[in-house]
Scaffold this motif. Structure first.
Motif, mmCIF file in Angstrom:
data_model
loop_
_atom_site.group_PDB
_atom_site.id
_atom_site.type_symbol
_atom_site.label_atom_id
_atom_site.label_comp_id
_atom_site.label_asym_id
_atom_site.label_seq_id
_atom_site.Cartn_x
_atom_site.Cartn_y
_atom_site.Cartn_z
ATOM 1 N N ASN A 189 0.836 -1.210 0.000
ATOM 2 C CA ASN A 189 0.000 0.000 0.000
ATOM 3 C C ASN A 189 0.868 1.256 0.000
ATOM 4 N N GLN A 190 1.982 1.212 -0.741
ATOM 5 C CA GLN A 190 2.913 2.336 -0.883
ATOM 6 C C GLN A 190 3.403 2.844 0.461
ATOM 7 N N GLY A 191 3.532 1.959 1.429
ATOM 8 C CA GLY A 191 4.107 2.304 2.715
ATOM 9 C C GLY A 191 3.179 2.972 3.699
ATOM 10 N N VAL A 192 1.948 3.252 3.310
ATOM 11 C CA VAL A 192 1.010 3.968 4.177
ATOM 12 C C VAL A 192 0.126 2.972 4.911
ATOM 13 N N TRP A 193 0.079 3.128 6.240
ATOM 14 C CA TRP A 193 -0.796 2.279 7.048
ATOM 15 C C TRP A 193 -2.214 2.824 7.030
ATOM 16 N N THR A 194 -3.180 1.919 6.970
ATOM 17 C CA THR A 194 -4.592 2.240 7.169
ATOM 18 C C THR A 194 -5.096 1.284 8.245
ATOM 19 N N ALA A 195 -6.253 1.564 8.793
ATOM 20 C CA ALA A 195 -6.819 0.659 9.793
ATOM 21 C C ALA A 195 -7.001 -0.729 9.195
ATOM 22 N N ALA A 196 -7.460 -0.791 7.951
ATOM 23 C CA ALA A 196 -7.729 -2.082 7.313
ATOM 24 C C ALA A 196 -6.444 -2.873 7.074
ATOM 25 N N ASN A 197 -5.413 -2.224 6.497
ATOM 26 C CA ASN A 197 -4.216 -3.017 6.206
ATOM 27 C C ASN A 197 -3.416 -3.324 7.472
ATOM 28 N N PHE A 198 -3.552 -2.508 8.524
ATOM 29 C CA PHE A 198 -2.921 -2.848 9.798
ATOM 30 C C PHE A 198 -3.550 -4.123 10.365
ATOM 31 N N GLN A 199 -4.879 -4.183 10.355
ATOM 32 C CA GLN A 199 -5.566 -5.369 10.869
ATOM 33 C C GLN A 199 -5.228 -6.610 10.038
ATOM 34 N N GLU A 200 -5.125 -6.436 8.722
ATOM 35 C CA GLU A 200 -4.753 -7.552 7.857
ATOM 36 C C GLU A 200 -3.334 -8.036 8.163
ATOM 37 N N GLU A 201 -2.406 -7.097 8.345
ATOM 38 C CA GLU A 201 -1.022 -7.470 8.612
ATOM 39 C C GLU A 201 -0.881 -8.155 9.969
ATOM 40 N N ILE A 202 -1.567 -7.656 10.981
ATOM 41 C CA ILE A 202 -1.507 -8.286 12.296
ATOM 42 C C ILE A 202 -2.110 -9.685 12.238
#
Length: 77
Positions: free
Chosen positions: A59-72
């Motif tokens: 995601n071009q290095g930018v955290w979002t709530a959605a991709n943070f939850q996916e990564e965790i």
């Protein structure tokens, strides 16, 4: 004679399958610093990660709530 029972606990290092990567170490450190600073809400945590890093691996290095939850969730699998 009285038998004593010791407390049984799980050492987190016993449960892991491999050593954490550098990214995982950095992410964990940043999350710990956020919690220590009183940041407990998801949006504020994501903002903290975007300010201090590490960058989101996609995601071009930018955290979002959605991709943070996916990564965790991915890291916990």
């Amino acid at each position: 004679m009285v038998a004593t029972v010791t407390d049984v606990y799980l050492n987190p290092h016993q449960a892991r399958r491999r050593a954490p990567t550098q990214f995982e170490d950095l992410l964990g450190d940043s999350i710990e610093r956020a919690y220590a600073a009183g940041i407990h809400e998801l949006d504020a945590l994501v903002a903290h990660l975007n300010r201090t890093g590490p960058s989101c691996p996609y995601n071009q290095g930018v955290w979002t709530a959605a991709n943070f939850q996916e990564e965790i969730a991915r890291l916990a699998a």
